[in-house]
Design a protein around this motif. Structure first.
Motif, PDB file in Angstrom:
ATOM      1  N   PHE A   1       0.840  -1.214   0.000  1.00  0.00           N
ATOM      2  CA  PHE A   1       0.000   0.000   0.000  1.00  0.00           C
ATOM      3  C   PHE A   1       0.873   1.261   0.000  1.00  0.00           C
ATOM      4  O   PHE A   1       0.543   2.272  -0.627  1.00  0.00           O
ATOM      5  CB  PHE A   1      -0.951   0.008   1.207  1.00  0.00           C
ATOM      6  N   ILE A   2       1.989   1.197   0.744  1.00  0.00           N
ATOM      7  CA  ILE A   2       2.879   2.373   0.776  1.00  0.00           C
ATOM      8  C   ILE A   2       3.418   2.665  -0.618  1.00  0.00           C
ATOM      9  O   ILE A   2       3.476   3.823  -1.049  1.00  0.00           O
ATOM     10  CB  ILE A   2       4.044   2.137   1.772  1.00  0.00           C
ATOM     11  N   GLU A   3       3.797   1.605  -1.335  1.00  0.00           N
ATOM     12  CA  GLU A   3       4.373   1.821  -2.667  1.00  0.00           C
ATOM     13  C   GLU A   3       3.356   2.423  -3.631  1.00  0.00           C
ATOM     14  O   GLU A   3       3.721   3.056  -4.631  1.00  0.00           O
ATOM     15  CB  GLU A   3       4.912   0.504  -3.236  1.00  0.00           C
ATOM     16  N   GLU A   4       2.081   2.225  -3.342  1.00  0.00           N
ATOM     17  CA  GLU A   4       1.051   2.746  -4.240  1.00  0.00           C
ATOM     18  C   GLU A   4       0.689   4.214  -3.977  1.00  0.00           C
ATOM     19  O   GLU A   4      -0.163   4.774  -4.681  1.00  0.00           O
ATOM     20  CB  GLU A   4      -0.216   1.882  -4.130  1.00  0.00           C
TER      21      GLU A   4
ATOM     22  N   ARG B   1       4.705   9.668   0.335  1.00  0.00           N
ATOM     23  CA  ARG B   1       5.355   8.357   0.403  1.00  0.00           C
ATOM     24  C   ARG B   1       6.650   8.459   1.202  1.00  0.00           C
ATOM     25  O   ARG B   1       6.965   7.621   2.040  1.00  0.00           O
ATOM     26  CB  ARG B   1       5.641   7.836  -1.011  1.00  0.00           C
ATOM     27  N   GLU B   2       7.398   9.544   0.971  1.00  0.00           N
ATOM     28  CA  GLU B   2       8.663   9.719   1.687  1.00  0.00           C
ATOM     29  C   GLU B   2       8.399   9.962   3.172  1.00  0.00           C
ATOM     30  O   GLU B   2       9.147   9.470   4.022  1.00  0.00           O
ATOM     31  CB  GLU B   2       9.430  10.901   1.090  1.00  0.00           C
TER      32      GLU B   2
ATOM     33  N   THR C   1      -6.590  -3.165   7.258  1.00  0.00           N
ATOM     34  CA  THR C   1      -8.012  -3.234   6.889  1.00  0.00           C
ATOM     35  C   THR C   1      -8.499  -1.898   6.364  1.00  0.00           C
ATOM     36  O   THR C   1      -9.233  -1.823   5.367  1.00  0.00           O
ATOM     37  CB  THR C   1      -8.859  -3.664   8.110  1.00  0.00           C
ATOM     38  N   LEU C   2      -8.109  -0.809   7.033  1.00  0.00           N
ATOM     39  CA  LEU C   2      -8.509   0.522   6.561  1.00  0.00           C
ATOM     40  C   LEU C   2      -7.991   0.788   5.152  1.00  0.00           C
ATOM     41  O   LEU C   2      -8.672   1.399   4.330  1.00  0.00           O
ATOM     42  CB  LEU C   2      -7.986   1.603   7.513  1.00  0.00           C
ATOM     43  N   CYS C   3      -6.767   0.320   4.852  1.00  0.00           N
ATOM     44  CA  CYS C   3      -6.225   0.491   3.494  1.00  0.00           C
ATOM     45  C   CYS C   3      -7.098  -0.268   2.495  1.00  0.00           C
ATOM     46  O   CYS C   3      -7.406   0.237   1.407  1.00  0.00           O
ATOM     47  CB  CYS C   3      -4.782  -0.011   3.421  1.00  0.00           C
ATOM     48  N   HIS C   4      -7.491  -1.486   2.842  1.00  0.00           N
ATOM     49  CA  HIS C   4      -8.360  -2.262   1.948  1.00  0.00           C
ATOM     50  C   HIS C   4      -9.707  -1.560   1.756  1.00  0.00           C
ATOM     51  O   HIS C   4     -10.196  -1.433   0.638  1.00  0.00           O
ATOM     52  CB  HIS C   4      -8.605  -3.662   2.525  1.00  0.00           C
TER      53      HIS C   4
ATOM     54  N   ASP D   1      -3.961   9.533  -2.206  1.00  0.00           N
ATOM     55  CA  ASP D   1      -2.698   9.595  -1.460  1.00  0.00           C
ATOM     56  C   ASP D   1      -2.899  10.096  -0.039  1.00  0.00           C
ATOM     57  O   ASP D   1      -2.322   9.559   0.911  1.00  0.00           O
ATOM     58  CB  ASP D   1      -1.718  10.498  -2.206  1.00  0.00           C
ATOM     59  N   VAL D   2      -3.742  11.122   0.099  1.00  0.00           N
ATOM     60  CA  VAL D   2      -3.998  11.635   1.449  1.00  0.00           C
ATOM     61  C   VAL D   2      -4.664  10.557   2.302  1.00  0.00           C
ATOM     62  O   VAL D   2      -4.257  10.296   3.433  1.00  0.00           O
ATOM     63  CB  VAL D   2      -4.890  12.903   1.375  1.00  0.00           C
TER      64      VAL D   2
END
Lengths: 308, 308, 308, 308, 308, 308
Positions: free
Chosen positions: E114-117, E124-125, E163-166, E181-182
């Motif tokens: 998820f971070i890479e996306e 991201r940084e 789960t929140l990312c999903h 992104d936010v």
């Protein structure tokens, strides 16, 4: 009362609460709440005799020999020997009461000086008329300011009053627009209804008057009676200002009913009264606490009592 | 005041509010709030002269000739001719006031009968001592029960009191356990402080006493003064019960400060008082309404005033 | 159940709650909640046998011989002998239930008379259609009005309904503008959903329907089903008025969701319903209390139950 | 409707509100609220003639020529010429309504597919029975979801329903434990009572049913009627679960009365419903806003509508 | 931990709480709170020896042999034999902890994807700079999301985040207007302050920082420090948007102080965060429950945990 | 600004708000909000020319000749002549701003002395590091403490800070247990975030930072940045105590989220901050009022501003 588990205690106490029960093994025991200057502790006396049940009543002064135990996280005293205080002990109830931090006599002297500094003859006479009555003066200078939480000790109300006078004297230099006489009179009389609302200074309970009228309106009634006695008009502008400060000090800003504070003096008193009550409550639990964090029933949260 | 747009009105009014303004075309005009027995209406007088500005003051009795218009959904009167009432008009302020539904004299007779039915000598004497005073009696029998919302008309408080007495008399048959004398005394005296809290029955406003003490505690103070005058002990059990009902009737259950109702009589009075206030408020807007639904400022919602 | 500490009790009870535990000395015991017409009491049976564990189940009728003790301020029964009720005892569950103050048959007769006085054929038929069903009628005339706090006894709901009918009949004379038929129907049907929300009159618990839908909306659903069955239009104006009173009686004024009371009948019912619930709650604790002040779990404060 | 001050507008509108007033110079004028697909605007027609007053009624379709002005910070249209729409204009009410973002026919197709995916025969039949009725189907697919704030446009409710179905379909992959059939049925039926609570899709107002019963309980009543018609038991477990989700979705957690959400599906629906309502409300004001910050009447605060 | 009364348990546990008391027969005993993967249980060890008191401390790993009893409706373990875990047992703390439903390593892999996306280099940084720190990363991937109620197990916070990312990934397809992104950054960092606010993943307690600053503002401080370290401007628009979502997610709509959600992303996050917390809380009690209804301390009501 | 109706005013003003409208007679006019040292007044310029519309912008300094009128109870200025300030007028923005009661330079000198009296090197250095920055110092010493209600004038925040320092200095003599250095630092830094949250001292508005983060957390962020710059550990105990006081001063006791005051210093600051804000708000309206009673928008009630 920072005793460790297993430590032995031999000391004098007042009995504040008392209850007889039957243990799971069928024998009788007594649960007690005891207090002395070191604080309050719950105690158990197992296998109690009929005689002990008789003389171990509420308000008795006793000498106890027992061991500290813990039950559900609370310190408790398992009594091994107990007897009533005798003349040889030379112990009086006064020796067992927790007191204000400053001697009651000194507080009373300070209060008398603050009264003399009230410039308004009307207000000074009102205060004096009320404090001249022995039953009011004696109670005002001995009862706690509240049953628990803050200034909950012998002469706690007197200490609260005198502290408020000091706070006011200091802040009147920063806010000179405020009416000194009204504020000082409010500091002194705002809780005078508690002399009718609480039963006694040692094991205070609410009177029927206190439950049905409340100490705020009792204060207003006593000021009215005092004014009538002192020959002050019931419409006097200064007395009105004093009564307004007292009535509005106990009312939350969002309440429709009741009276909200509408004068600068009322707003001033509202805040210094809360400030002194809350600081005193925090210092009270701080004195008892051994640890950085202590749960406060008044604030309903853990408070940081680390005072280093 | 159910006039249609464009209808002409020729009638007498009291001036309740008055304000001078400058119109967008630079000329001066006066905004007025007028009332008579048909209700309240806002009015405008355009291109006003200096003379008119002078005699068109608050509380003036006037005769108006004008047209009904609507502005932002509200009825408004555009005044075309206006003059002060003269002797020939034979109009008195009394003719222009909205009254209680029952003649004030009849209400007063009913109240006197209810007073005689109080069995307790203490309470009956307390009530009589207070109503014997002319300034209290005259105000109690003329002021509205509230500035707006409910019983907001001449002798509205008296009507409210007598209705509460009837309600109590009816329900004491269902709940015979309740103390009749305490309840009747509370019905009669619960708003007596409003005689000090409101300025006058015609254009009532709050007095400084009303703002700073509030009518509830003013009632308590007046009862205390009445009891002292009648030689009743300040600790009398029945008077205490009366005062408790009055104090607790204006306090929401969730309030920490103040006094919650703690007796059966206090609970009883709390509910019948609210019931009569709310029903009267609803009947008041129902009388004015032409439509099924009317917005009520007291209930803060649209109410169903269809009474078929 | 005003027994003193140490007093002996030999009496019949229903078992309402039951729980097995292991004492600190390792032996098993049973904690019970027992009730009969005198009230509710917690009990302990020490050193319980396997057999006793078997037949001492919830809802059992038992005969007990024991001693009153106190544990943490609460009366408790230490059981010394216990057995199931036998035929010779001639005890039925009915004999052990606390009942309404008036015989259930008399209440039922009064209710039938009130039904006959409904003039609207629509509403009278609606009420009769619903009460004609045996499962509704039997439950409506036996269940308590609430699990605790008020009318919490056998036929408590029926007593509440009939009292509300009496209160309404009395007050309709003071407020003749109100719609009698709507109000009487609301008094009778407002809690009809409780016949689906509560399991049974003896040891009532919430059904899944009661938890997931709530008794208010269950009442609305039952009235809709009754109207369909009685051939009443689902848009009938009188039925709508009845449903509105029921829906709004349980909604606080400040709630955004739900429906606030918007008719005079709804406001009327809201207040008399609260009045009867609160007076009954206060009389219930007053009956049990020996002292001037009794803590009430419903009011969440100490109430003055001195009835002299 | 992002017109600048002084810009000229020549366009078609629906009249939503209309009011006649008298200007300060004595001449009559009409205040209007107009709307078309670009939004809502207040307008004024000065020096109105009797004829104009006649045909310029609520719900009229009109052609307007006017200038944009500002009054107290709000855009306003000063009408210079106005006439009713004629046949030559070839304008229908439909052309002037703000619509859902997706064509209503597409939304209806999507909804039908979601219905087919309900596996439970009971619930699928319940949905179909209700939507089979023309008066329900037509209203459900045209009315807004709310009078203002969110989905407040033609077919807004249908768009809300279909979006909720999409949200549920997506999240059921993350939370597979949830009951898909219950959730989908709730998404489709939760606001079905609004078809009885709102008068019409163009200028929606609350019906008497809507005011006295509320759309939540109206939904429950319609589901009960639908279930009876479809031959489903009134105690069906799945229908109960659906009703519980609907009832609890409008109840704040802190309310005593009413029913709190007690199932996973109820909690799920409560949150996605609020999420879609609030996002739609924010997108609605974002579409109208030219600036970074816009005051939102629903959120009662300024919202950041900068979407870069 | 669905054991029946009288069942025997022989198992490994962690000691979470420990307290010494004196029984009513005068002998000492220890009360313990034990946990392993099956849940939490209270236990009692009677007639404890001095030695046992010494090595039976908080956080000890022990092997227990005991019987299930019930005390006041709660399961309890009466310990008959107990000893410390030895090397032969081959038991590590990890084996006794309740874990997230998905292996922690898999969750970590998912989080990294998820971070890479996250497309924004700034965000991201920011995330990578913070998670690069070992003390943050280790704690973030092991602590529970809360001390009790929801995700209250080893790596519970990590499971909550993933789960929140999903949920966000699924719903961004329905609401493409939202800034992905936010939202993803907020999902990952919103509780990062808990790594400073909680002491450890096994027996978590609040740190002084956690009590005095709170995990919300701690999160903001850590993001500011991370941004400074990553060379991101302290006024960066995206970081501001992230901080706003975090600050407003914990603030009730009606609060005056604090910051209400004012962006679409903040509103979105507020709802999905509550949704996941509440569903997880319900699934947690559902897993433990044997019955249809289970009381939930988080919801403060009985929840329907029947999952058929 | 206590002018009477009809009085003429010739004076200099700043334009704070400006709006163009079209009058009912079709001509354009400008509505203005003007201010100078005497207060704020609304004004109207009728029949405005294109040129006037051009140069009469927000923040312009103008000279006005006009008449006082009243509109809906509010004073208003009907402008008859207006022009921009020229060099000959020798008027600067500073001359038109309402200032703190004490010269800003004197307040700044007092503040510097209070800073030197902080004994803790850590806290003194923290304060100095922040005030050394020109953009912070200049804003902190010029902005108001709030947009309206209290200290709402040039350098109002500085006056508030210095008054709090005086109040603290006075009360530390009554409560010597309190930590002086923490309290003084809190007095000085508690509103430092307002230098980022407000746009400018003359016509202050909220920045995007102020809306999305809020001045409380902005203060915490600035203190963190200052501490990093001054080389103070981010875990420093004194800085933690300062941040806690600031965070908890804006949080109501009943809030679940956020941080409640948990130290004596936090409780102390909470009360003196409210005290000074409320007294200043009352003095501000008292200065403007001519009458005994003045409505206060902050207190949301009429306040008694009679200061005799």
């Amino acid at each position: 009362m920072n005793k460790q588990e297993g430590e032995r205690i031999v000391d004098y106490f007042i009995v504040r609460e008392r209850e007889t029960s039957i243990a799971t093994n069928g024998s009788e025991y007594i649960s007690l709440t005891l207090s002395n200057k070191d604080g309050i502790i719950r105690a158990k006396l197992w296998d109690v005799t009929e005689k002990e049940k008789e003389w171990l009543h509420k308000r008795a002064l006793i000498k106890v020999d027992g061991l500290i135990t813990f039950y559900r996280g609370q310190r408790q005293l398992t009594i091994q020997r107990v007897r009533l205080v005798t003349e040889e002990d030379a112990i009086e109830i006064n020796d067992l009461l927790n007191h204000a931090n400053i001697p009651r006599e000194d507080l009373w002297q300070e209060l008398r000086m603050f009264i003399e500094e009230i410039d308004s003859e009307t207000l000074r006479e009102l205060v004096k008329t009320l404090l001249r009555k022995k039953e009011i003066r004696e109670k005002l200078t001995t009862i706690p300011a509240a049953k628990q939480y803050h200034h909950a000790y012998y002469a706690g109300l007197l200490e609260h009053i005198v502290t408020l006078c000091h706070v006011s004297a200091q802040l009147l230099q920063v806010y000179p627009q405020l009416n000194k006489d009204v504020i000082m009179t409010v500091c002194i009389l705002h809780d005078i209804g508690k002399t009718k609302a609480l039963t006694d200074p040692v094991v205070p309970d609410y009177t029927t008057n206190g439950e049905l009228i409340g100490h705020v309106v009792l204060s207003i009634e006593m000021i009215l009676e005092g004014a009538i006695e002192a020959g002050i008009s019931t419409d006097d502008h200064e007395v009105l200002a004093v009564k307004h400060c007292i009535l509005s000090s106990h009312v939350n800003d969002s309440l429709q009913s009741g009276v909200s504070s509408k004068t600068a003096e009322a707003i001033f008193f509202q805040h210094i009264n809360k400030l002194d009550n809350q600081l005193n409550a925090l210092f009270m639990i701080g004195n008892e606490a051994n640890e950085d964090w202590t749960f406060s029933p008044m604030f309903k949260r853990r408070m940081y009592t680390n005072r280093k």
